[in-house]
Design a protein around this motif. Structure first.
Motif, PDB file in Angstrom:
ATOM      1  N   LYS A 106      38.025  34.646  48.988  1.00 39.52           N
ATOM      2  CA  LYS A 106      36.834  34.921  48.178  1.00 39.52           C
ATOM      3  C   LYS A 106      36.925  36.246  47.426  1.00 39.52           C
ATOM      4  O   LYS A 106      36.203  36.457  46.462  1.00 39.52           O
ATOM      5  N   THR A 107      37.812  37.137  47.873  1.00 41.28           N
ATOM      6  CA  THR A 107      37.944  38.437  47.202  1.00 41.28           C
ATOM      7  C   THR A 107      39.217  38.522  46.353  1.00 41.28           C
ATOM      8  O   THR A 107      39.543  39.593  45.842  1.00 41.28           O
ATOM      9  N   ALA A 108      39.913  37.416  46.212  1.00 34.52           N
ATOM     10  CA  ALA A 108      41.137  37.410  45.402  1.00 34.52           C
ATOM     11  C   ALA A 108      40.803  37.571  43.921  1.00 34.52           C
ATOM     12  O   ALA A 108      39.722  37.197  43.466  1.00 34.52           O
ATOM     13  N   ILE A 109      41.759  38.116  43.189  1.00 31.49           N
ATOM     14  CA  ILE A 109      41.621  38.239  41.735  1.00 31.49           C
ATOM     15  C   ILE A 109      41.632  36.848  41.102  1.00 31.49           C
ATOM     16  O   ILE A 109      40.895  36.569  40.173  1.00 31.49           O
ATOM     17  N   ALA A 110      42.486  35.962  41.649  1.00 27.03           N
ATOM     18  CA  ALA A 110      42.582  34.599  41.118  1.00 27.03           C
ATOM     19  C   ALA A 110      43.215  33.685  42.155  1.00 27.03           C
ATOM     20  O   ALA A 110      43.893  34.141  43.074  1.00 27.03           O
ATOM     21  N   CYS A 111      42.982  32.390  41.979  1.00 28.46           N
ATOM     22  CA  CYS A 111      43.651  31.346  42.752  1.00 28.46           C
ATOM     23  C   CYS A 111      44.419  30.469  41.766  1.00 28.46           C
ATOM     24  O   CYS A 111      43.827  29.950  40.815  1.00 28.46           O
ATOM     25  N   ILE A 112      45.712  30.341  42.007  1.00 26.77           N
ATOM     26  CA  ILE A 112      46.547  29.470  41.191  1.00 26.77           C
ATOM     27  C   ILE A 112      46.732  28.183  41.969  1.00 26.77           C
ATOM     28  O   ILE A 112      47.334  28.180  43.042  1.00 26.77           O
ATOM     29  N   ARG A 113      46.211  27.082  41.436  1.00 23.85           N
ATOM     30  CA  ARG A 113      46.259  25.792  42.119  1.00 23.85           C
ATOM     31  C   ARG A 113      47.470  24.999  41.648  1.00 23.85           C
ATOM     32  O   ARG A 113      47.627  24.712  40.470  1.00 23.85           O
ATOM     33  N   SER A 114      48.334  24.681  42.607  1.00 25.76           N
ATOM     34  CA  SER A 114      49.494  23.843  42.310  1.00 25.76           C
ATOM     35  C   SER A 114      49.101  22.381  42.521  1.00 25.76           C
ATOM     36  O   SER A 114      47.981  22.080  42.906  1.00 25.76           O
TER      37      SER A 114
END
Length: 131
Positions: A106-114
């Motif tokens: 929840k505190t990540a800059i972004a989530c890259i979904r593969s």
């Protein structure tokens, strides 16, 4: 047009904007990306692009100081855990319960979904510094 490196604008922008200790998540197709976290969805079909392809591509440009994985990775996908340990042979992954992993995302800059469909193919990369 860029000559080398990551061509995806969103990924390139996120990596370029990251500072020390900030986090980015690379996740499988089923990971619940939290509301409010930048979603970079690369998924095309089941398995494409593969988690490892996305991870290795991000590592071309991101200095990583720590990696975080869910303890369930080793239980449900031991081959994936081995892949991660081989890629990060110089680091010992921080292992936390999957519920805690989801909270931390929840505190990540972004989530890259593969497009990955191997269970628990998720990793948090903590940015380091190059000096």
């Amino acid at each position: 047009m860029k000559i080398t490196g990551i061509l995806n604008h969103s990924i390139s922008e996120v990596i370029a904007s990251m500072g020390h200790y900030q986090e980015i998540v690379i996740c499988d197709a089923g990971f619940p990306i939290p509301p409010g976290v930048k979603r970079i969805d690369l998924s095309l079909t089941p398995g494409m692009p593969a988690f490892l392809v996305v991870l290795k591509t991000v590592l071309l440009e991101l200095c990583v100081e720590e990696v975080v994985i869910a303890e369930e990775t080793g239980i449900h996908s031991p081959a994936r855990l081995l892949d991660i340990r081989n890629i990060f042979s110089e680091l010992t992954p921080t292992v936390i319960p999957h519920t805690e992993f989801k909270q931390r995302s929840k505190t990540a800059i972004a989530c890259i979904r593969s497009g990955e469909c191997t269970p628990y193919s998720n990793i948090i990369l903590v940015s380091g510094v190059t000096y």
